[in-house]
Motif scaffolding. Structure first.
Motif, PDB file in Angstrom:
ATOM      1  N   HIS A   1       0.860  -1.180   0.000  1.00 45.34           N
ATOM      2  CA  HIS A   1       0.000   0.000   0.000  1.00 45.34           C
ATOM      3  C   HIS A   1       0.899   1.234   0.000  1.00 45.34           C
TER       4      HIS A   1
ATOM      5  N   TRP B   1       1.060   5.194   1.077  1.00 46.85           N
ATOM      6  CA  TRP B   1       0.376   6.067   2.032  1.00 46.85           C
ATOM      7  C   TRP B   1       0.716   7.536   1.815  1.00 46.85           C
TER       8      TRP B   1
ATOM      9  N   LYS C   1      -3.525   4.628  -0.280  1.00 43.26           N
ATOM     10  CA  LYS C   1      -4.300   4.795   0.939  1.00 43.26           C
ATOM     11  C   LYS C   1      -3.945   6.146   1.568  1.00 43.26           C
TER      12      LYS C   1
END
Length: 286
Positions: free
Chosen positions: A129, A131, A166
């Motif tokens: 992911h 960020w 994210k």
């Protein structure tokens, strides 16, 4: 938890740009320049191994830009993320999370790479992911004219296209406690909007990844602010707040851009917060 320094490469930047209005006669004491007025800069990332998570903070410039582009930055040395990860027994496919302090090209460029036939771009960390935060993402994808050359679309938009993006929460004040990544985050707006400074609890210490809030040891005096900062007066206030906390609470400051000093502590003096001790990552993390 275990921490590892990850070297993504070294480059040079104009000393005047790195120190803004501060005279060269002052900043060259800590950051000597070459004959072209360029000073040594690192792109030192940080890897956090915590249970099943392997979190990489920042990814350097990457390698997908043109020779002309890299020629502006005088890259030196042979460090790469892949070599540095391998030295610690890891591969980029092991990374579960990439945390980007902000989206300037020298902090996130390594997050995206060419695809195999160089017809487009793909994630450089296929199992991770990525960020950021919504405020900074909007700032970077709708850039002001001051920062447009630092927010490169090819570094940013493919992250969203990958489906791996994210966002952390944005706190009302400076510090987000216990973020999704497991560490606190200090938000700073002077360099660029909603830059994120990780504050990691590690073996009874607080390790702070300083990104561009404190690029080098030479930037410790409050007025020593980069010419790149969009709101330099705000940087003054944010540096003062953070450095006072660091001196009061014995933070260890991990310097992303200082080519010659990896980690420092600071102390209060009559002249303000100044350097206390220096450490290598190997000394502190092993």
């Amino acid at each position: 938890m275990q921490l590892y320094p990850i070297q993504s490469g070294n480059f040079k930047l104009d000393g005047g740009a790195m120190f803004g209005v501060v005279p060269k006669s002052l900043w060259q004491r800590t950051n000597p320049a070459d004959n072209s007025n360029m000073i040594d800069i690192a792109a030192r990332c940080l890897l956090i191994e915590d249970g099943n998570r392997l979190i990489l903070i920042d990814t350097g410039m990457g390698n997908k830009q043109s020779d002309k582009f890299y020629g502006y930055y005088f890259l030196f040395g042979d460090d790469t993320i892949d070599k540095s990860l391998a030295a610690h027994g890891f591969h980029r496919d092991d990374i579960t999370d990439v945390f980007m302090t902000h989206l300037h090209f020298d902090h996130c460029g390594g997050s995206i790479q060419w695809n195999k036939d160089r017809t487009g771009y793909e994630s450089a960390f296929k199992n991770a992911h990525f960020w950021s935060n919504k405020d900074h993402w909007k700032w970077a994808t709708e850039p002001n004219r001051r920062e447009v050359a630092s927010f490169l679309k090819e570094n940013i938009l493919p992250i969203e296209d990958s489906g791996q993006l994210k966002f952390t929460s944005v706190p009302e004040h400076h510090i987000l406690k216990n973020s999704d990544l497991g560490f606190d985050i200090f938000f700073a707006n002077g360099h660029t909007d909603k830059q994120m400074i990780p504050m990691i609890k590690y073996k009874g210490k607080t390790i702070c990844f300083m990104a561009d809030l404190l690029p080098t040891v030479g930037h410790l005096p409050l007025p020593f602010v980069m010419g790149y900062d969009t709101r330099p007066l705000l940087t003054l206030d944010e540096k003062e707040l953070f450095l006072n906390m660091a001196a009061d609470q014995d933070f260890y400051l991990f310097l992303e851009h200082d080519a010659h000093n990896e980690i420092i502590t600071v102390k209060h003096t009559e002249k303000g917060v100044r350097l206390n001790e220096t450490f290598t990552a190997n000394e502190l993390f092993n």
